[in-house]
Design a protein around this motif. Structure first.
Motif, PDB file in Angstrom:
ATOM      1  N   MET B  40       0.827  -1.218   0.000  1.00  0.00           N
ATOM      2  CA  MET B  40       0.000   0.000   0.000  1.00  0.00           C
ATOM      3  C   MET B  40       0.856   1.261   0.000  1.00  0.00           C
ATOM      4  O   MET B  40       0.501   2.261  -0.625  1.00  0.00           O
ATOM      5  CB  MET B  40      -0.957  -0.017   1.190  1.00  0.00           C
ATOM      6  CG  MET B  40      -2.001  -1.134   1.098  1.00  0.00           C
ATOM      7  SD  MET B  40      -3.305  -0.970   2.329  1.00  0.00           S
ATOM      8  CE  MET B  40      -2.392  -1.202   3.831  1.00  0.00           C
ATOM      9  N   ILE B  41       1.990   1.193   0.712  1.00  0.00           N
ATOM     10  CA  ILE B  41       2.878   2.360   0.719  1.00  0.00           C
ATOM     11  C   ILE B  41       3.406   2.620  -0.697  1.00  0.00           C
ATOM     12  O   ILE B  41       3.414   3.756  -1.181  1.00  0.00           O
ATOM     13  CB  ILE B  41       4.046   2.148   1.715  1.00  0.00           C
ATOM     14  CG1 ILE B  41       3.496   2.130   3.151  1.00  0.00           C
ATOM     15  CG2 ILE B  41       5.089   3.248   1.555  1.00  0.00           C
ATOM     16  CD1 ILE B  41       4.522   1.736   4.195  1.00  0.00           C
ATOM     17  N   PHE B  42       3.806   1.551  -1.360  1.00  0.00           N
ATOM     18  CA  PHE B  42       4.279   1.727  -2.730  1.00  0.00           C
ATOM     19  C   PHE B  42       3.143   2.124  -3.670  1.00  0.00           C
ATOM     20  O   PHE B  42       3.366   2.841  -4.658  1.00  0.00           O
ATOM     21  CB  PHE B  42       5.013   0.471  -3.216  1.00  0.00           C
ATOM     22  CG  PHE B  42       6.451   0.479  -2.822  1.00  0.00           C
ATOM     23  CD1 PHE B  42       7.370   1.223  -3.555  1.00  0.00           C
ATOM     24  CD2 PHE B  42       6.887  -0.192  -1.688  1.00  0.00           C
ATOM     25  CE1 PHE B  42       8.696   1.273  -3.177  1.00  0.00           C
ATOM     26  CE2 PHE B  42       8.215  -0.143  -1.289  1.00  0.00           C
ATOM     27  CZ  PHE B  42       9.122   0.588  -2.045  1.00  0.00           C
ATOM     28  N   ALA B  43       1.945   1.685  -3.371  1.00  0.00           N
ATOM     29  CA  ALA B  43       0.803   2.094  -4.190  1.00  0.00           C
ATOM     30  C   ALA B  43       0.596   3.604  -4.096  1.00  0.00           C
ATOM     31  O   ALA B  43       0.259   4.264  -5.082  1.00  0.00           O
ATOM     32  CB  ALA B  43      -0.459   1.345  -3.757  1.00  0.00           C
ATOM     33  N   ILE B  44       0.804   4.160  -2.903  1.00  0.00           N
ATOM     34  CA  ILE B  44       0.684   5.617  -2.746  1.00  0.00           C
ATOM     35  C   ILE B  44       1.747   6.321  -3.593  1.00  0.00           C
ATOM     36  O   ILE B  44       1.453   7.267  -4.332  1.00  0.00           O
ATOM     37  CB  ILE B  44       0.834   6.022  -1.257  1.00  0.00           C
ATOM     38  CG1 ILE B  44      -0.363   5.493  -0.453  1.00  0.00           C
ATOM     39  CG2 ILE B  44       0.949   7.539  -1.117  1.00  0.00           C
ATOM     40  CD1 ILE B  44      -0.239   5.710   1.047  1.00  0.00           C
ATOM     41  N   ALA B  45       2.979   5.814  -3.503  1.00  0.00           N
ATOM     42  CA  ALA B  45       4.062   6.409  -4.299  1.00  0.00           C
ATOM     43  C   ALA B  45       3.755   6.281  -5.793  1.00  0.00           C
ATOM     44  O   ALA B  45       3.934   7.232  -6.561  1.00  0.00           O
ATOM     45  CB  ALA B  45       5.388   5.732  -3.963  1.00  0.00           C
ATOM     46  N   ALA B  46       3.296   5.108  -6.206  1.00  0.00           N
ATOM     47  CA  ALA B  46       3.006   4.885  -7.619  1.00  0.00           C
ATOM     48  C   ALA B  46       1.836   5.750  -8.085  1.00  0.00           C
ATOM     49  O   ALA B  46       1.835   6.265  -9.210  1.00  0.00           O
ATOM     50  CB  ALA B  46       2.700   3.402  -7.870  1.00  0.00           C
ATOM     51  N   ALA B  47       0.852   5.955  -7.207  1.00  0.00           N
ATOM     52  CA  ALA B  47      -0.287   6.807  -7.571  1.00  0.00           C
ATOM     53  C   ALA B  47       0.190   8.232  -7.835  1.00  0.00           C
ATOM     54  O   ALA B  47      -0.305   8.914  -8.743  1.00  0.00           O
ATOM     55  CB  ALA B  47      -1.340   6.789  -6.470  1.00  0.00           C
ATOM     56  N   LEU B 174      -5.874   7.907  -3.431  1.00  0.00           N
ATOM     57  CA  LEU B 174      -6.521   7.460  -4.676  1.00  0.00           C
ATOM     58  C   LEU B 174      -7.695   8.379  -5.026  1.00  0.00           C
ATOM     59  O   LEU B 174      -7.888   8.756  -6.183  1.00  0.00           O
ATOM     60  CB  LEU B 174      -6.996   6.008  -4.561  1.00  0.00           C
ATOM     61  CG  LEU B 174      -5.885   4.945  -4.502  1.00  0.00           C
ATOM     62  CD1 LEU B 174      -6.485   3.556  -4.440  1.00  0.00           C
ATOM     63  CD2 LEU B 174      -4.945   5.059  -5.702  1.00  0.00           C
ATOM     64  N   LEU B 175      -8.471   8.739  -3.992  1.00  0.00           N
ATOM     65  CA  LEU B 175      -9.594   9.647  -4.226  1.00  0.00           C
ATOM     66  C   LEU B 175      -9.091  11.008  -4.698  1.00  0.00           C
ATOM     67  O   LEU B 175      -9.603  11.585  -5.670  1.00  0.00           O
ATOM     68  CB  LEU B 175     -10.424   9.811  -2.952  1.00  0.00           C
ATOM     69  CG  LEU B 175     -11.565  10.830  -3.042  1.00  0.00           C
ATOM     70  CD1 LEU B 175     -12.650  10.330  -3.980  1.00  0.00           C
ATOM     71  CD2 LEU B 175     -12.170  11.129  -1.668  1.00  0.00           C
ATOM     72  N   ALA B 219       4.873  15.859  -3.344  1.00  0.00           N
ATOM     73  CA  ALA B 219       4.387  15.925  -1.963  1.00  0.00           C
ATOM     74  C   ALA B 219       3.773  14.588  -1.543  1.00  0.00           C
ATOM     75  O   ALA B 219       4.049  14.083  -0.454  1.00  0.00           O
ATOM     76  CB  ALA B 219       3.370  17.054  -1.829  1.00  0.00           C
ATOM     77  N   ILE B 220       2.946  14.016  -2.414  1.00  0.00           N
ATOM     78  CA  ILE B 220       2.304  12.735  -2.076  1.00  0.00           C
ATOM     79  C   ILE B 220       3.365  11.652  -1.911  1.00  0.00           C
ATOM     80  O   ILE B 220       3.324  10.840  -0.984  1.00  0.00           O
ATOM     81  CB  ILE B 220       1.288  12.324  -3.167  1.00  0.00           C
ATOM     82  CG1 ILE B 220       0.140  13.333  -3.210  1.00  0.00           C
ATOM     83  CG2 ILE B 220       0.755  10.921  -2.898  1.00  0.00           C
ATOM     84  CD1 ILE B 220      -0.848  13.086  -4.346  1.00  0.00           C
ATOM     85  N   CYS B 221       4.356  11.651  -2.784  1.00  0.00           N
ATOM     86  CA  CYS B 221       5.399  10.631  -2.706  1.00  0.00           C
ATOM     87  C   CYS B 221       6.250  10.841  -1.455  1.00  0.00           C
ATOM     88  O   CYS B 221       6.752   9.884  -0.876  1.00  0.00           O
ATOM     89  CB  CYS B 221       6.256  10.655  -3.967  1.00  0.00           C
ATOM     90  SG  CYS B 221       7.250   9.178  -4.159  1.00  0.00           S
ATOM     91  N   GLY B 222       6.385  12.094  -1.026  1.00  0.00           N
ATOM     92  CA  GLY B 222       7.093  12.370   0.223  1.00  0.00           C
ATOM     93  C   GLY B 222       6.387  11.727   1.410  1.00  0.00           C
ATOM     94  O   GLY B 222       7.027  11.167   2.308  1.00  0.00           O
ATOM     95  N   LEU B 223       5.063  11.772   1.374  1.00  0.00           N
ATOM     96  CA  LEU B 223       4.280  11.100   2.414  1.00  0.00           C
ATOM     97  C   LEU B 223       4.564   9.597   2.387  1.00  0.00           C
ATOM     98  O   LEU B 223       4.772   8.967   3.435  1.00  0.00           O
ATOM     99  CB  LEU B 223       2.788  11.369   2.195  1.00  0.00           C
ATOM    100  CG  LEU B 223       1.838  10.581   3.094  1.00  0.00           C
ATOM    101  CD1 LEU B 223       2.001  10.995   4.548  1.00  0.00           C
ATOM    102  CD2 LEU B 223       0.385  10.754   2.641  1.00  0.00           C
ATOM    103  N   THR B 260      -7.155   5.187 -12.268  1.00  0.00           N
ATOM    104  CA  THR B 260      -7.149   5.427 -10.822  1.00  0.00           C
ATOM    105  C   THR B 260      -6.622   4.215 -10.069  1.00  0.00           C
ATOM    106  O   THR B 260      -5.817   4.331  -9.152  1.00  0.00           O
ATOM    107  CB  THR B 260      -8.578   5.739 -10.342  1.00  0.00           C
ATOM    108  OG1 THR B 260      -9.074   6.824 -11.112  1.00  0.00           O
ATOM    109  CG2 THR B 260      -8.591   6.102  -8.878  1.00  0.00           C
ATOM    110  N   ALA B 261      -7.080   3.032 -10.475  1.00  0.00           N
ATOM    111  CA  ALA B 261      -6.766   1.819  -9.722  1.00  0.00           C
ATOM    112  C   ALA B 261      -5.389   1.264 -10.079  1.00  0.00           C
ATOM    113  O   ALA B 261      -4.796   0.519  -9.297  1.00  0.00           O
ATOM    114  CB  ALA B 261      -7.834   0.768  -9.990  1.00  0.00           C
ATOM    115  N   GLY B 262      -4.891   1.637 -11.246  1.00  0.00           N
ATOM    116  CA  GLY B 262      -3.665   1.045 -11.769  1.00  0.00           C
ATOM    117  C   GLY B 262      -2.503   0.966 -10.785  1.00  0.00           C
ATOM    118  O   GLY B 262      -1.920  -0.109 -10.609  1.00  0.00           O
ATOM    119  N   PRO B 263      -2.135   2.073 -10.134  1.00  0.00           N
ATOM    120  CA  PRO B 263      -0.974   2.030  -9.245  1.00  0.00           C
ATOM    121  C   PRO B 263      -1.114   0.989  -8.136  1.00  0.00           C
ATOM    122  O   PRO B 263      -0.140   0.323  -7.780  1.00  0.00           O
ATOM    123  CB  PRO B 263      -0.943   3.447  -8.659  1.00  0.00           C
ATOM    124  CG  PRO B 263      -1.624   4.280  -9.687  1.00  0.00           C
ATOM    125  CD  PRO B 263      -2.693   3.418 -10.283  1.00  0.00           C
TER     126      PRO B 263
END
Ligand SMILES: Nc1ncnc2c1ncn2[C@@H]1O[C@H](COP(=O)(O)OP(=O)(O)OP(=O)(O)O)[C@@H](O)[C@H]1O
Ligand SMILES: [Mg+2]
Lengths: 249, 323
Positions: B40-47, B174-175, B219-223, B260-263
């Motif tokens: 999930m952490i990588f999904a956030i980075a990928a998103a 994602l939202l 910024a999102i990837c920093g999170l 949206t779902a891809g990452p």
């Protein structure tokens, strides 16, 4: 009389040693349909690109609505009321026709740093876009992905996008290029409906279209305008006949 | 409007993820809690990468930089005795945004291969900086003894609590990306990707919008980086290794670029496959030792035959270009 809408003076553009625009002087008056004709490679597209800001100008000046825009980037020219179509259809192929036009509306509806509300549900963009699509006769095709439209419809769509920016001057680079006879007739009919209410600078090879639409014609040969005048004057001009119309007349 | 199959599967996957802690406990397999939290952490980075790469057409080959900045913000503050999670994460997000602003301001003026090279070069610079700072362990890295503290609210040392924090943040991200790409702002960056000349001719100056997207993505990837260093409890410059940037791109492409779902699909597929190929000593040696090679084959197949990756196998919403 007030200053013409567009005043071009001594405009130049070279590609290496080739002077594609070689000292062009041109005036387009408010409300007129001004055609530019000339053989292949004469520099018509180059001139349009310089006017729209797609290409930087080497020398000379462009005044639009009383303002020097020679150094202005393309987006700002668009916001001042210059719109163009491209010789090779330039649309957003993977977006729907309505999306395409809505984007044109959006570009002229203030800044787009709006991050949350869905643009596709935004009536302030969709309604005017739908109206323009109706106007060009693409109303029934609004929801189709642009890549799936017929070639002629894609050209119409491009003009719809230009119109959606509410331009003061329309620059049209061969709007009937590559169209079948029916399609091209319909396009000429449509452009005729804009005549008078819109100022247009029209590049076109199709002589029927030119003589139907144009109030005045300028003839561009090797980057220079060799004659400007009313259609019958141009038809009668010996230099023009020799340089260009010769093979057709 | 009826949700598309793709949306339904996304919600199903999120529901499954919500059930993981219970399942992991029931089967006494705490390892899976760890694995799925990592996914999930990588999904956030990928998103975040998908926002600029998938929708904005900006092929950033240095996105791991922001994982690194986020991780260093947390790790370095912790090293100096500052454990307040709010502060750490704020610095992680703000610092990444700032670095993205600088890198973006330079690189967005270029395009194509130059853009790829410049983003890569900046990230390599940060990577070598990480390696050379002895105080924070140089290339060995350092342990982060105490995780980010959110006094009285949540304890990240509790694996399940940490898991749900990550799940909630993933859902929010994602939202957020979904709303962004469908907003007026999103339409501009997508238009600029689709046809730059048309976009300018129509009256948009794409640069500030692209830059803003680049900063938001940073910024999102920093999170994600702040989460990652809490996950590993270890700070290392390896977070910024260029192979890490490559993995993030891999996830975006495998999962389905510009969806949206891809990452999430991509991160899950890659890390599960990696775990499978790497971890099962039962697999024949030929598979076990060359698992990265087989992953490479999968990517080639996806690029050749499934343009929109895993998400593309499911029908998305009707209006062609939508997420
Ligand atoms: N980007 C460019 N680089 C180099 N040469 C160019 C470039 N664009 C145009 N030219 C050259 O400039 C000249 C004028 O080209 P331009 O496209 O303006 O002609 P045109 O009148 O529009 O022709 P056509 O009727 O074929 O559309 C041609 O000789 C062309 O080869
Ligand atoms: Mg041309």
């Amino acid at each position: 009389m007030a200053e013409p809408m567009l005043v071009v003076e001594n405009l130049r553009k070279s590609f290496g040693a080739l002077a594609a625009t070689d000292g062009v002087n041109l005036e387009v008056r408010e409300g007129e349909t001004h055609a530019i004709i000339g053989p292949n490679g004469a520099g018509k597209t180059t001139l349009i690109s310089q006017l729209s800001g797609t290409l930087r100008t080497d020398e000379g000046s462009i005044r639009f609505a009383g303002e020097d825009i020679t150094e202005l980037p393309a987006p700002e020219r668009s916001r001042k009321g210059l719109a163009r179509s491209f010789q090779i259809t330039s649309i957003y192929r993977e977006f729907t026709a309505l999306d395409n036009v809505a984007l044109a509306v959006q570009a002229h509806a203030g800044h787009s740093f709006r991050f949350w509300r869905p643009a596709r549900a935004d009536a302030a963009l969709r309604d005017p876009a739908r109206a323009v699509l109706e106007e060009v006769g693409l109303g029934a095709r609004a929801e189709l992905v642009a890549a799936n439209l017929a070639h002629g419809e894609q050209r119409q769509l491009e003009i719809a996008m230009a119109l959606a920016t509410r331009p003061r001057l329309l620059l049209l680079d061969e709007p009937v290029a590559g169209m079948g006879t029916d399609e091209s007739l319909r396009m000429v009919e449509f452009l005729a409906t804009l005549k008078g209410s819109k100022t247009m600078l029209l590049v076109e090879h199709d002589m029927d279209a030119v003589f139907t639409l144009a109030d005045r014609i300028s003839v561009l040969v090797y980057g220079r305008i060799i004659a400007t005048g009313r259609p019958e004057e141009i038809r009668a001009n010996p230099e023009v006949r020799a340089a260009y119309l010769g093979e057709e007349a | 409007m009826k949700p598309s199959p793709r949306t339904l599967v996304l919600f199903a996957v999120l529901a499954l993820l919500a059930a993981v802690p219970t399942l992991a406990a029931a089967f006494n397999q705490p390892f899976y809690l760890d694995l799925f939290r990592r996914i999930m952490i990588f999904a956030i980075a990928a998103a975040s990468l998908n926002l600029i790469l998938g929708y904005g057409g900006m092929v950033s080959f240095g996105h791991a930089a922001y994982l690194g900045i986020g991780a260093y913000a947390v790790g370095v503050l912790a090293h100096h005795g500052i454990h307040n999670g709010w502060l750490q994460w704020a610095v992680a997000i703000g610092g990444s945004a700032l670095v993205a602003l600088v890198i973006g301001a330079v690189s967005i003026r270029t395009s194509g291969i130059y853009f790829i090279m410049i983003t890569l070069a900046f990230t390599q610079m940060l990577y070598y900086m990480g390696i050379s700072i002895e105080e924070y362990g140089g290339d060995d890295g350092i342990r982060v003894a105490k995780l980010s503290q959110f006094e009285g609210l949540i304890d990240l040392a509790n694996p399940t609590a940490f898991y749900y924090v990550v799940l909630a943040l993933l859902a929010v991200v994602l939202l957020l990306v979904h709303r962004l790409v469908n907003s007026r702002f999103g339409m501009v960056i997508r238009a600029a990707k689709s046809n730059d000349a048309r976009t300018r001719a129509i009256g948009f100056s794409p640069y500030p919008y692209r830059l803003a997207a680049f900063v938001i993505a940073g910024a999102i990837c920093g999170l994600a980086g702040a989460l990652l260093v809490n996950q590993t409890a270890y700070l290392t410059p390896e977070f910024m290794n260029w192979t890490r940037s490559g993995e993030l791109m891999f996830m975006v492409i495998l999962g389905g670029i510009g969806t949206t779902a891809g990452p999430l699909f991509g991160a899950a597929a890659l890390l599960l496959l990696e775990d499978l190929l790497q971890g099962w000593s039962l697999l024949p040696k030929l598979v076990h030792n060359f698992w990265q090679f087989y992953l490479g084959i999968v990517l080639v197949l996806v690029v050749l035959f499934a343009k929109r990756g895993l998400a593309g196998l499911l029908r998305g919403s009707k209006d062609g270009a939508d997420g």
